[in-house]
Design a protein around this motif. Structure first.
Motif, PDB file in Angstrom:
ATOM      1  N   ALA A 139      15.723-153.909 -27.355  1.00  0.00           N
ATOM      2  CA  ALA A 139      16.304-153.996 -28.204  1.00  0.00           C
ATOM      3  C   ALA A 139      17.374-153.816 -28.059  1.00  0.00           C
ATOM      4  O   ALA A 139      18.410-154.732 -28.796  1.00  0.00           O
ATOM      5  CB  ALA A 139      15.622-153.519 -29.425  1.00  0.00           C
ATOM      6  N   LEU A 140      17.986-152.661 -27.374  1.00  0.00           N
ATOM      7  CA  LEU A 140      19.199-152.012 -27.016  1.00  0.00           C
ATOM      8  C   LEU A 140      19.567-153.424 -25.507  1.00  0.00           C
ATOM      9  O   LEU A 140      21.115-153.675 -25.544  1.00  0.00           O
ATOM     10  CB  LEU A 140      19.594-151.139 -26.206  1.00  0.00           C
ATOM     11  N   LEU A 141      18.991-154.091 -24.966  1.00  0.00           N
ATOM     12  CA  LEU A 141      19.897-154.321 -23.781  1.00  0.00           C
ATOM     13  C   LEU A 141      20.469-156.046 -24.393  1.00  0.00           C
ATOM     14  O   LEU A 141      21.469-155.731 -23.070  1.00  0.00           O
ATOM     15  CB  LEU A 141      18.666-155.214 -23.176  1.00  0.00           C
ATOM     16  N   PRO A 142      20.160-156.548 -25.015  1.00  0.00           N
ATOM     17  CA  PRO A 142      21.283-157.966 -25.219  1.00  0.00           C
ATOM     18  C   PRO A 142      22.219-157.378 -25.590  1.00  0.00           C
ATOM     19  O   PRO A 142      23.603-157.860 -25.345  1.00  0.00           O
ATOM     20  CB  PRO A 142      20.558-158.364 -26.453  1.00  0.00           C
ATOM     21  N   HIS A 143      22.472-155.878 -25.729  1.00  0.00           N
ATOM     22  CA  HIS A 143      24.178-155.145 -26.204  1.00  0.00           C
ATOM     23  C   HIS A 143      24.726-155.834 -24.794  1.00  0.00           C
ATOM     24  O   HIS A 143      26.349-156.219 -25.188  1.00  0.00           O
ATOM     25  CB  HIS A 143      24.574-153.956 -26.598  1.00  0.00           C
ATOM     26  N   PHE A 144      24.493-155.909 -23.247  1.00  0.00           N
ATOM     27  CA  PHE A 144      24.928-155.568 -22.374  1.00  0.00           C
ATOM     28  C   PHE A 144      25.084-157.566 -22.563  1.00  0.00           C
ATOM     29  O   PHE A 144      24.491-158.298 -22.312  1.00  0.00           O
ATOM     30  CB  PHE A 144      24.422-155.929 -21.613  1.00  0.00           C
ATOM     31  N   THR A 149      32.923-156.972 -25.766  1.00  0.00           N
ATOM     32  CA  THR A 149      33.937-156.396 -25.972  1.00  0.00           C
ATOM     33  C   THR A 149      34.266-155.340 -26.225  1.00  0.00           C
ATOM     34  O   THR A 149      33.295-154.251 -27.057  1.00  0.00           O
ATOM     35  CB  THR A 149      35.090-157.514 -26.673  1.00  0.00           C
ATOM     36  N   PRO A 150      35.549-154.444 -25.256  1.00  0.00           N
ATOM     37  CA  PRO A 150      35.353-152.940 -26.139  1.00  0.00           C
ATOM     38  C   PRO A 150      35.742-152.911 -27.498  1.00  0.00           C
ATOM     39  O   PRO A 150      35.839-152.407 -28.440  1.00  0.00           O
ATOM     40  CB  PRO A 150      36.734-152.582 -25.556  1.00  0.00           C
ATOM     41  N   ARG A 151      35.829-153.697 -28.693  1.00  0.00           N
ATOM     42  CA  ARG A 151      36.351-153.976 -30.605  1.00  0.00           C
ATOM     43  C   ARG A 151      34.618-153.669 -30.555  1.00  0.00           C
ATOM     44  O   ARG A 151      34.767-153.622 -31.738  1.00  0.00           O
ATOM     45  CB  ARG A 151      36.888-155.426 -30.206  1.00  0.00           C
ATOM     46  N   ASP A 152      33.733-154.121 -29.856  1.00  0.00           N
ATOM     47  CA  ASP A 152      32.579-153.964 -30.600  1.00  0.00           C
ATOM     48  C   ASP A 152      32.077-152.323 -30.363  1.00  0.00           C
ATOM     49  O   ASP A 152      31.792-151.863 -29.029  1.00  0.00           O
ATOM     50  CB  ASP A 152      31.154-155.002 -30.131  1.00  0.00           C
ATOM     51  N   GLY A 175      18.638-149.541 -13.732  1.00  0.00           N
ATOM     52  CA  GLY A 175      17.378-149.873 -13.460  1.00  0.00           C
ATOM     53  C   GLY A 175      17.508-151.280 -13.356  1.00  0.00           C
ATOM     54  O   GLY A 175      16.449-151.835 -12.552  1.00  0.00           O
ATOM     55  N   LEU A 176      18.838-151.670 -13.928  1.00  0.00           N
ATOM     56  CA  LEU A 176      18.489-154.157 -14.225  1.00  0.00           C
ATOM     57  C   LEU A 176      19.480-154.252 -12.947  1.00  0.00           C
ATOM     58  O   LEU A 176      19.836-155.068 -12.956  1.00  0.00           O
ATOM     59  CB  LEU A 176      18.201-154.204 -15.053  1.00  0.00           C
ATOM     60  N   GLY A 177      20.416-152.818 -12.228  1.00  0.00           N
ATOM     61  CA  GLY A 177      21.192-153.515 -12.052  1.00  0.00           C
ATOM     62  C   GLY A 177      22.668-154.292 -12.272  1.00  0.00           C
ATOM     63  O   GLY A 177      23.224-155.241 -12.219  1.00  0.00           O
ATOM     64  N   LEU A 178      22.719-154.254 -13.756  1.00  0.00           N
ATOM     65  CA  LEU A 178      23.615-154.281 -15.245  1.00  0.00           C
ATOM     66  C   LEU A 178      25.430-153.891 -13.941  1.00  0.00           C
ATOM     67  O   LEU A 178      25.137-153.269 -14.605  1.00  0.00           O
ATOM     68  CB  LEU A 178      23.394-154.612 -15.961  1.00  0.00           C
ATOM     69  N   ASP A 179      25.614-155.029 -14.322  1.00  0.00           N
ATOM     70  CA  ASP A 179      27.590-154.157 -13.713  1.00  0.00           C
ATOM     71  C   ASP A 179      27.803-154.585 -14.250  1.00  0.00           C
ATOM     72  O   ASP A 179      28.399-155.713 -15.092  1.00  0.00           O
ATOM     73  CB  ASP A 179      28.017-154.546 -12.201  1.00  0.00           C
ATOM     74  N   GLY A 185      29.331-153.812 -21.807  1.00  0.00           N
ATOM     75  CA  GLY A 185      28.640-152.809 -23.220  1.00  0.00           C
ATOM     76  C   GLY A 185      29.622-152.580 -24.177  1.00  0.00           C
ATOM     77  O   GLY A 185      30.919-152.652 -24.123  1.00  0.00           O
ATOM     78  N   PRO A 186      28.781-152.805 -25.399  1.00  0.00           N
ATOM     79  CA  PRO A 186      30.012-152.071 -26.250  1.00  0.00           C
ATOM     80  C   PRO A 186      30.409-150.914 -26.363  1.00  0.00           C
ATOM     81  O   PRO A 186      29.908-149.708 -25.535  1.00  0.00           O
ATOM     82  CB  PRO A 186      29.056-152.613 -28.207  1.00  0.00           C
ATOM     83  N   SER A 187      31.233-150.521 -26.607  1.00  0.00           N
ATOM     84  CA  SER A 187      31.556-148.729 -26.988  1.00  0.00           C
ATOM     85  C   SER A 187      31.191-147.832 -27.912  1.00  0.00           C
ATOM     86  O   SER A 187      29.931-148.162 -29.034  1.00  0.00           O
ATOM     87  CB  SER A 187      33.052-148.423 -27.626  1.00  0.00           C
ATOM     88  N   LEU A 188      30.597-145.869 -28.099  1.00  0.00           N
ATOM     89  CA  LEU A 188      29.876-146.153 -28.997  1.00  0.00           C
ATOM     90  C   LEU A 188      31.097-144.984 -29.551  1.00  0.00           C
ATOM     91  O   LEU A 188      31.813-144.148 -28.668  1.00  0.00           O
ATOM     92  CB  LEU A 188      29.362-144.611 -27.873  1.00  0.00           C
ATOM     93  N   ARG A 189      31.025-145.257 -30.630  1.00  0.00           N
ATOM     94  CA  ARG A 189      31.548-143.553 -31.568  1.00  0.00           C
ATOM     95  C   ARG A 189      30.707-142.965 -32.782  1.00  0.00           C
ATOM     96  O   ARG A 189      29.674-143.398 -32.836  1.00  0.00           O
ATOM     97  CB  ARG A 189      32.972-144.079 -32.215  1.00  0.00           C
TER      98      ARG A 189
END
Length: 548
Positions: A139-144, A149-152, A175-179, A185-189
């Motif tokens: 479920a988290l994978l589509p965030h990549f 953008t950094p605004r997400d 694990g999936l080689g996602l550069d 990906g989104p930022s975390l706060r």
């Protein structure tokens, strides 16, 4: 923090969730309703737009908002629409932010819609709740996504939640080689959940006496445990019974109030709890599905709160805040978000926990088990220190002065988490995200978004309109002249309107290639290529057009 009083209102708040869900008294639904209630009361935005999936969700959102701020509805500042209308509104509306009640269901997919339709890169945010389901990595994978953008931002309610999401992201990337260049990906706060400190307050002497009489409590101190009454969710209550047995053996009298949400499937477990407590000679009341009034009465009757959480389903601990708001000291496991909320030795006492280091066997098994089965495996190998739990409960049970001192400190602590302050934190976050450079977000489709047109191209006898000459039918001519009317299903209102149908039929008076007809519609009616083609094919399906 942003000051809400006297400041200029921000632009337009948008969401895809009703926030007011109703149903059982569970942390997620209580928190979502509490946030929206505080946001509408603070009223920091010019308008509030809800894009919802159903009539039922619309009714829930409208009723919830009208109960709090009927003036928003009367002034037309609360707007409800179906989610299918989101693309058109993204194109013609300047949103300040789009905030979701959870970070998994819709949030990963909004940035691409924004990239396709919106002129502005506004922040898209969503809040964490439980993060431990076996499919949550998926479920988290589509965030990549190229459109992220950094605004997400994923709004993590606790330090533990922020750590868990960060570790899951690292696990997926490696694990999936996602550069990060191709799949940002989104930022975390971290922004916590809140509590209504006006609704929940320490009980007066009279309220306490009445509540204790209601529950038939004598002079023995009462410990309240409020949560999900299930052996596989949130916490296992058997260590709590074991700790109470230790207290009884040492001569400490204590009443346990075990209350919370339960389903019919949980009834055998509740019967087992009652039987175990009776066999041990414990005064334990099992109270499933309390209503709001009963819940308030339990807080007023209790001397302290206890919550030995041992399950990764718990990420915050809303009941900790509710107990603190009611002036109750807390005995809690040193686990997940609890350690953010309970100041050990000041507002309560934290009890050590231990989890195993190696989970590979269960990791592989989890995806073929039911949710409750692998959560049971995880929680049953998370140990809450029972002797330490007993000692902490004994300290509060035998020392009224310590209870009063810690209870007062807990109430002060809860006021730092009032919903109005939490709303201010969100406003500060959205302002901060606007200040970040979004770069140039891509609008390329995510690999997890199914390309239906290509995948199912061999299902029909023909794919696409090119080479098909279309003209209005007799029925289409009658509709254009106002002598008949087509049936337009509600779920198509974002693509098909009477005005667009009339514009289409006007241009189809003479035979024209279907692809050219769609292109002409797109150019003259401000439609995307997808929307224009959909309208033409719909009209052909409804016999408004026919092959020439």
């Amino acid at each position: 923090m942003a000051l809400l009083i006297g400041m200029d209102k921000r632009g337009i708040f948008a969401t895809l969730d009703p926030f007011f869900e109703g149903g059982g008294i569970m942390g997620r639904t209580v928190a979502n309703a509490g946030f929206m209630r505080a946001l509408l009361l603070a009223d920091p935005f010019r308008e509030y737009h809800f894009f919802l999936p159903s009539e039922e969700a619309m009714r829930a959102a409208r009723q919830g908002a009208e109960a709090i701020r009927p003036d928003l509805v009367e002034e037309g500042r609360l707007r409800l629409a179906f989610r299918q209308e989101l693309p058109a509104r993204l194109a013609d509306t300047a949103f300040h932010c789009l905030h979701l009640s959870d970070c998994l269901t819709s949030q990963p997919h909004v940035p691409r819609l924004r990239a396709l339709h919106s002129r502005a890169v506004f922040p898209v945010t969503g809040t964490t709740h439980s993060l431990s389901r076996a499919d949550y990595a998926q479920a988290l994978l589509p965030h990549f996504s190229p459109a992220t953008t950094p605004r997400d931002c994923i709004v993590c309610t606790s330090s533990a939640a922020e750590s868990a999401v960060g570790r899951l992201f690292s696990h997926l990337r490696s694990g999936l080689g996602l550069d990060e260049d191709r799949f940002p990906g989104p930022s975390l706060r971290r922004v916590p959940l809140g509590v209504d400190t006006g609704e929940l307050e320490p009980a007066s002497h009279g309220e306490r006496a009445a509540a204790r009489a209601e529950w038939g409590l004598d002079e023995a101190p009462a410990a309240l445990c409020l949560g999900r009454l299930s052996h596989h969710a949130k916490m296992d209550l058997l260590p709590l019974l074991q700790a109470a047995r230790r207290l009884k053996a040492d001569g400490t009298e204590l009443t346990l109030l075990l209350a919370g949400w339960a389903t019919e499937e949980d009834e055998p477990f509740l019967d087992t709890l009652r039987e175990l407590a009776a066999n041990a000679g414990l005064d334990a009341r099992v109270l499933p599905r309390p209503g709001e009034a009963e819940k308030r009465s339990l807080f007023q009757a209790a001397d302290f709160f206890v919550s030995p959480s041992d399950n990764p389903q718990e990420t915050f601990g809303l009941t900790m805040l509710e107990a603190a708001a009611c002036g109750l000291p807390v005995v809690a496991s040193d686990y997940d978000g609890y350690r953010d909320l309970v100041l050990d030795g000041e507002t309560g006492l934290l009890v050590p926990t231990l989890f195993r280091e190696h989970t590979e066997a269960d990791d592989a098994l989890a995806r073929v088990l039911y949710d409750n089965q692998y959560h049971l495996l995880l929680s049953q190998t998370t140990a809450v220190d029972v002797p330490a739990l007993a000692r902490a409960m004994e300290r509060l049970a035998t020392d009224p002065g310590l209870r009063r001192e810690m209870g007062a400190a807990a109430r002060t602590r809860a006021e730092e988490y009032g919903w109005s302050r939490v709303v201010e934190m969100h406003l500060d976050l959205w302002d901060e995200l606007w200040r970040l450079d979004p770069g140039k977000p891509g609008d390329a489709p995510h690999p997890l978004h199914v390309p239906y047109g290509r995948v199912f191209a061999d299902f029909p006898s023909q794919s696409g309109l090119t080479g098909t000459t279309l003209v209005w039918s007799g029925y289409g001519r009658a509709v254009y002249q106002g002598r008949d009317f087509p049936l337009i299903y509600g779920g198509l209102s974002h693509v098909v309107t009477p005005e667009l149908v009339k514009a289409l039929l006007f241009r189809a008076r003479k035979p024209m290639d279907g692809a050219e007809l769609a292109a002409l519609l797109a150019a003259t009616q401000q439609l995307s290529a997808d929307e224009a083609e959909s309208l033409v094919v719909w009209a052909l399906k409804q016999d408004l057009l026919e092959r020439a």
